[in-house]
Motif scaffolding. Structure first.
Motif, PDB file in Angstrom:
ATOM      1  N   ARG A  14      33.374  37.173  -2.346  1.00 39.24           N
ATOM      2  CA  ARG A  14      34.206  36.840  -1.185  1.00 39.24           C
ATOM      3  C   ARG A  14      33.564  35.745  -0.349  1.00 39.24           C
ATOM      4  O   ARG A  14      34.264  34.861   0.172  1.00 39.24           O
ATOM      5  CB  ARG A  14      34.433  38.098  -0.347  1.00 39.24           C
ATOM      6  CG  ARG A  14      35.311  39.137  -1.048  1.00 39.24           C
ATOM      7  CD  ARG A  14      35.305  40.451  -0.293  1.00 39.24           C
ATOM      8  NE  ARG A  14      36.095  41.457  -0.992  1.00 39.24           N
ATOM      9  CZ  ARG A  14      36.130  42.743  -0.643  1.00 39.24           C
ATOM     10  NH1 ARG A  14      35.422  43.178   0.403  1.00 39.24           N
ATOM     11  NH2 ARG A  14      36.868  43.596  -1.334  1.00 39.24           N
ATOM     12  N   LEU A  18      35.241  32.161   0.483  1.00 37.89           N
ATOM     13  CA  LEU A  18      35.454  31.739   1.861  1.00 37.89           C
ATOM     14  C   LEU A  18      34.766  30.408   2.140  1.00 37.89           C
ATOM     15  O   LEU A  18      35.336  29.505   2.773  1.00 37.89           O
ATOM     16  CB  LEU A  18      34.937  32.816   2.817  1.00 37.89           C
ATOM     17  CG  LEU A  18      35.058  32.520   4.317  1.00 37.89           C
ATOM     18  CD1 LEU A  18      36.520  32.317   4.702  1.00 37.89           C
ATOM     19  CD2 LEU A  18      34.432  33.635   5.146  1.00 37.89           C
ATOM     20  N   ILE A  22      36.406  26.891   3.365  1.00 40.48           N
ATOM     21  CA  ILE A  22      35.932  26.184   4.562  1.00 40.48           C
ATOM     22  C   ILE A  22      35.489  24.763   4.203  1.00 40.48           C
ATOM     23  O   ILE A  22      35.783  23.795   4.914  1.00 40.48           O
ATOM     24  CB  ILE A  22      34.782  26.968   5.214  1.00 40.48           C
ATOM     25  CG1 ILE A  22      35.302  28.289   5.781  1.00 40.48           C
ATOM     26  CG2 ILE A  22      34.125  26.149   6.319  1.00 40.48           C
ATOM     27  CD1 ILE A  22      34.211  29.195   6.326  1.00 40.48           C
TER      28      ILE A  22
END
Length: 336
Positions: A14, A18, A22
């Protein structure tokens, strides 16, 4: 597998997803003027957002992730194959071969073939020269080592080939000093020329190398127990080791051909994965590829932002950050 280890694996997956998201958004935001929401709004106002975002920033950011993923995958294969945490994707002469290919094309353009060959060289390109040079370096290493039967012999052959090809590289640069500028740009590494065609080539290489490497991960698991133990399991080590070398060469050659000599990504990515999780090579290969993608994407964004409107060579930034991390790691182990 314990519940804690499963939790750590899910957490790492995860976190990488992420960070990738970003980094993608930051890559779309940051341009030649740095991070500026007003400049981004101006792109939509004057109708140039499709060109700047869709044709320049987006393929460059995605290309940086794909390049880093190939470096991370090649680094994980190298460290498992040589059973050495300091092994990197450039061990088998691919770096010296790619550099020789680039300098050879630049020298031929200005010294041997003259200006009339400019069209042919433009079609062939430095990308093709770097890829062919990387494959030449690995092929010479396998020839000198007489295959991939012995890991130590393969490693020593890679060192010898790297030194010899590096000498030819320096000789060509001496014959044509004008080639030095192109060589330096290649050695410093850059993601500034990545476009949609580059992304397609990088994606195809990753889709070809990663699934096969994952299927052969049990070979690396067996090698971690020692060659005698791996042989006792019924594995044909010379043939399987040769396939792993070919996968490493494919990943490294494609990445180097598109972005140049980007340092430390392939070395550091597997280290970071092993610091977070303890897993078999199957998981480590996939996670190292994702970690390499995050690292190079982040370095690409930082290289555009740190001294905007100028831009740092991304290879210099990865060398500084990766070298600092390894120095900190060595210092921590020494004190421990």
């Amino acid at each position: 597998m314990s519940l804690e280890e499963r939790y750590r694996r899910r957490l790492l997956a995860r976190a990488l997803a992420l960070l990738s998201l970003i980094g993608l958004l930051a890559g779309l935001l940051i341009g030649s003027e740095g991070a500026s929401f007003s400049a981004l709004r101006a792109l939509f106002d004057d109708g140039s957002a499709g060109l700047v975002l869709g044709q320049i920033r987006l393929p460059r950011t995605l290309g940086a992730w794909l390049t880093g993923a190939l470096f991370g995958l090649a680094g994980a294969i190298a460290q498992g194959l040589f059973r050495n945490p300091l092994a990197d994707p450039y061990l088998l002469g691919s770096a010296a071969g790619a550099s020789l290919g680039v300098v050879g094309v630049l020298t031929a353009s200005s010294v041997v073939l003259g200006g009339g060959a400019a069209g042919w060289l433009a079609r062939f390109g430095l990308v093709g020269a770097a890829f062919c040079g990387a494959l030449l370096g690995v092929s010479l290493t396998l020839l000198l080592a007489r295959g991939a039967t012995h890991t130590t012999r393969l490693l020593l052959a890679g060192v010898v080939v790297g030194v010899v090809l590096g000498a030819f590289n320096d000789l060509l640069t001496t014959l044509d000093p004008d080639a030095l500028r192109g060589k330096q740009a290649f050695l410093l590494g850059t993601t500034g020329f990545l476009g949609w065609p580059s992304c397609l080539l990088l994606l195809l290489a990753l889709l070809a190398a990663l699934p096969l490497a994952w299927r052969l991960a049990r070979v690396l698991d067996a090698l971690s127990l020692g060659e005698d133990s791996a042989t006792s399991l019924g594995l044909s080590l010379p043939r399987l080791r040769l396939v792993m070398v070919a996968l490493m060469a494919l990943a490294t050659g494609t990445a180097v051909a598109q972005a140049g000599m980007v340092a430390f990504v392939g070395l550091v990515a597997p280290h970071l994965v092993r610091r977070f999780v303890q897993a078999t090579h199957g998981y480590c290969l996939v996670a190292s590829a994702a970690m390499g993608g995050v690292l190079l994407m982040g370095a690409d964004v930082l290289s555009r932002w740190l001294i905007a409107p100028q831009e740092l060579p991304v290879g210099v930034l990865t060398a500084v950050l990766g070298g600092s991390y390894l120095l900190w790691l060595l210092q921590r182990r020494r004190m421990g």
